[in-house]
Every structure is written in structure tokens, then in C-alpha cells.
Design an enzyme around this catalytic site. Structure first.
Site, PDB file in Angstrom:
ATOM      1  N   TRP A   1       0.857  -1.200   0.000  1.00 41.24           N
ATOM      2  CA  TRP A   1       0.000   0.000   0.000  1.00 41.24           C
ATOM      3  C   TRP A   1       0.885   1.239   0.000  1.00 41.24           C
ATOM      4  O   TRP A   1       1.898   1.274   0.720  1.00 41.24           O
ATOM      5  CB  TRP A   1      -0.899   0.039   1.251  1.00 41.24           C
ATOM      6  CG  TRP A   1      -2.281  -0.476   1.005  1.00 41.24           C
ATOM      7  CD1 TRP A   1      -2.654  -1.769   0.835  1.00 41.24           C
ATOM      8  CD2 TRP A   1      -3.479   0.308   0.925  1.00 41.24           C
ATOM      9  NE1 TRP A   1      -4.008  -1.854   0.650  1.00 41.24           N
ATOM     10  CE2 TRP A   1      -4.550  -0.588   0.704  1.00 41.24           C
ATOM     11  CE3 TRP A   1      -3.758   1.676   1.023  1.00 41.24           C
ATOM     12  CZ2 TRP A   1      -5.868  -0.176   0.578  1.00 41.24           C
ATOM     13  CZ3 TRP A   1      -5.068   2.098   0.898  1.00 41.24           C
ATOM     14  CH2 TRP A   1      -6.113   1.176   0.673  1.00 41.24           C
TER      15      TRP A   1
ATOM     16  N   THR B   1     -12.350   7.440   6.762  1.00 41.04           N
ATOM     17  CA  THR B   1     -12.928   6.450   7.675  1.00 41.04           C
ATOM     18  C   THR B   1     -11.949   6.173   8.815  1.00 41.04           C
ATOM     19  O   THR B   1     -10.853   6.723   8.854  1.00 41.04           O
ATOM     20  CB  THR B   1     -13.248   5.146   6.926  1.00 41.04           C
ATOM     21  OG1 THR B   1     -12.028   4.625   6.402  1.00 41.04           O
ATOM     22  CG2 THR B   1     -14.234   5.391   5.812  1.00 41.04           C
TER      23      THR B   1
ATOM     24  N   HIS C   1     -10.284   3.569   9.449  1.00 33.21           N
ATOM     25  CA  HIS C   1      -9.291   2.516   9.215  1.00 33.21           C
ATOM     26  C   HIS C   1      -7.928   2.911   9.753  1.00 33.21           C
ATOM     27  O   HIS C   1      -7.179   2.072  10.235  1.00 33.21           O
ATOM     28  CB  HIS C   1      -9.182   2.213   7.712  1.00 33.21           C
ATOM     29  CG  HIS C   1      -8.480   3.279   6.937  1.00 33.21           C
ATOM     30  ND1 HIS C   1      -9.120   4.369   6.399  1.00 33.21           N
ATOM     31  CD2 HIS C   1      -7.165   3.447   6.646  1.00 33.21           C
ATOM     32  CE1 HIS C   1      -8.240   5.135   5.793  1.00 33.21           C
ATOM     33  NE2 HIS C   1      -7.052   4.612   5.939  1.00 33.21           N
TER      34      HIS C   1
ATOM     35  N   ARG D   1       8.850  12.337   4.345  1.00 30.34           N
ATOM     36  CA  ARG D   1       9.593  11.511   5.312  1.00 30.34           C
ATOM     37  C   ARG D   1      10.139  10.233   4.683  1.00 30.34           C
ATOM     38  O   ARG D   1      10.603   9.334   5.369  1.00 30.34           O
ATOM     39  CB  ARG D   1       8.662  11.171   6.495  1.00 30.34           C
ATOM     40  CG  ARG D   1       8.384  12.389   7.352  1.00 30.34           C
ATOM     41  CD  ARG D   1       7.104  12.285   8.161  1.00 30.34           C
ATOM     42  NE  ARG D   1       6.915  13.479   8.981  1.00 30.34           N
ATOM     43  CZ  ARG D   1       6.436  14.651   8.526  1.00 30.34           C
ATOM     44  NH1 ARG D   1       6.090  14.781   7.257  1.00 30.34           N
ATOM     45  NH2 ARG D   1       6.313  15.686   9.334  1.00 30.34           N
TER      46      ARG D   1
END
Ligand code: RBF
Length: 163
Positions: free
Chosen positions: A21, A85, A87, A126
Site C-alpha cells: 500500500w 474512515t 481505518h 519523510r
């Protein structure tokens, strides 16, 4: 490394688990981590990289690596970005706790190299951007903790001597 007494990674075997991801960010974290390990003396063939779908799977991937091969430390690299959301909080907390628990249970250092940011831009900053690369810091932490563990395995000096 600024710290001249930094232990160095010669002879160490390090696992890296990377989440797919937000791959643009996690690939940059991976590059920073691998470069740092090699700069610090870890042989390229002693760096094992495995990919998992998302950050939530990082602790499980790290556990699989620890149980299937001999490692001095495992680095978990991921990027969780705040969405609309909830998550974000579930994933971020689960990964942080999972990494901590795995390290305590196995006594193999498990390094938390997961960016948790509000925006994609903050994450990029970062991961090789204006705020450095957290993959570099994760690699340095892995070497330091692996050296700490070797010292304590030998019943040697106090951990404080490792600074
Ligand atoms: N994984 C990440 O590494 N970063 C994320 O920002 C991220 N966001 C997600 C958002 C939602 C709504 C869901 C359902 C999953 C997300 N994942 C993310 C994937 C997650 O870590 C995991 O791979 C999947 O939930 C499958 O267990």
C-alpha cells in the site's frame, strides 16, 4: 552516522517486510533502509526482503520471517495515511502493537518503520524528502538493537555501553 561508536552491521542478517500500500512511499523507505544497512556493513545477501499487501499484514509477515529463518532483526516498513474512515487508527494501532508484541515474544528486535500521516505529501516528505527518510532511521535502529541483543546474549557489558 554522526555517532562514531555506532556498532556497525558486519555479519548481521536482517529481514525487511514492506507493505505494498502506498508503494511509492514504501519503496523509498525500503531503498533508504537497504542503503543504510549496506553502508553499515551488512552484506547484501544477508538482507532478506518480503512484501505483504498492506501495513496490517506487517506483524504477521515479520513473524513468518522470524520463524522461518535466522535473523538478527526485522524491519517493518509501511505507510498508513489518514482517510475519511476510521481505518487509520485501527491499522496504525494494530501494527504498532503487533510489532511490539512480536519483539517481546520472540526477543528478535522488530523495528517499527511505519509512517502514519495525515496526507500523502507528509509521507513523501519523510521517505526521501525534506524530512529525511525514516527507512534510514529504521535500519539504524535495527543494527543498534541487534548489537544490543548480541551483547546481552554474551552476558557482556551493560546495554548502556552500546550508545
Ligand atoms: N494499508 C496501508 O498500508 N496503508 C493504508 O493507508 C491503508 N489504508 C486502508 C484503508 C482501508 C479502508 C482498508 C480496508 C485497508 C487499508 N489498508 C492500508 C490495507 C490494510 O493494511 C490491509 O492490507 C487490508 O485491510 C487487508 O487486511
Amino acid at each position: 552516522m554522526e555517532d562514531q561508536s555506532f556498532p556497525g552491521g558486519h555479519g548481521m542478517r536482517i529481514g525487511i517486510v514492506v507493505a505494498n500500500w502506498n508503494r511509492e512511499v514504501t519503496d523509498a523507505l525500503l531503498e533508504g533502509a537497504v542503503n543504510t544497512l549496506v553502508e553499515q556493513g551488512v552484506a547484501e545477501e544477508d538482507i532478506a526482503v518480503q512484501r505483504v499487501p498492506g501495513s496490517y499484514e506487517l506483524p504477521q509477515g515479520a513473524a513468518m520471517m522470524i520463524h522461518s529463518t535466522t535473523l538478527d532483526a526485522v524491519i517493518c516498513l509501511g505507510c498508513v495515511i489518514q482517510g475519511e474512515t476510521r481505518h487509520f487508527e485501527f491499522i496504525a494501532q494494530a501494527v504498532a502493537h503487533g510489532c511490539m508484541n512480536l519483539g517481546l515474544e520472540t526477543l528478535t528486535p522488530v523495528i517499527f518503520g511505519v509512517l502514519t500521516t495525515d496526507t500523502f505529501e507528509q509521507a513523501r516528505d519523510r521517505a526521501g524528502g525534506k524530512h529525511g527518510n525514516k527507512g534510514v532511521e529504521a535500519a539504524a535502529a535495527a543494527i543498534q538493537m541487534a548489537a544490543f541483543q548480541h551483547l546481552t546474549d554474551l552476558g557482556g557489558d551493560e546495554p548502556g555501553d552500546l550508545q
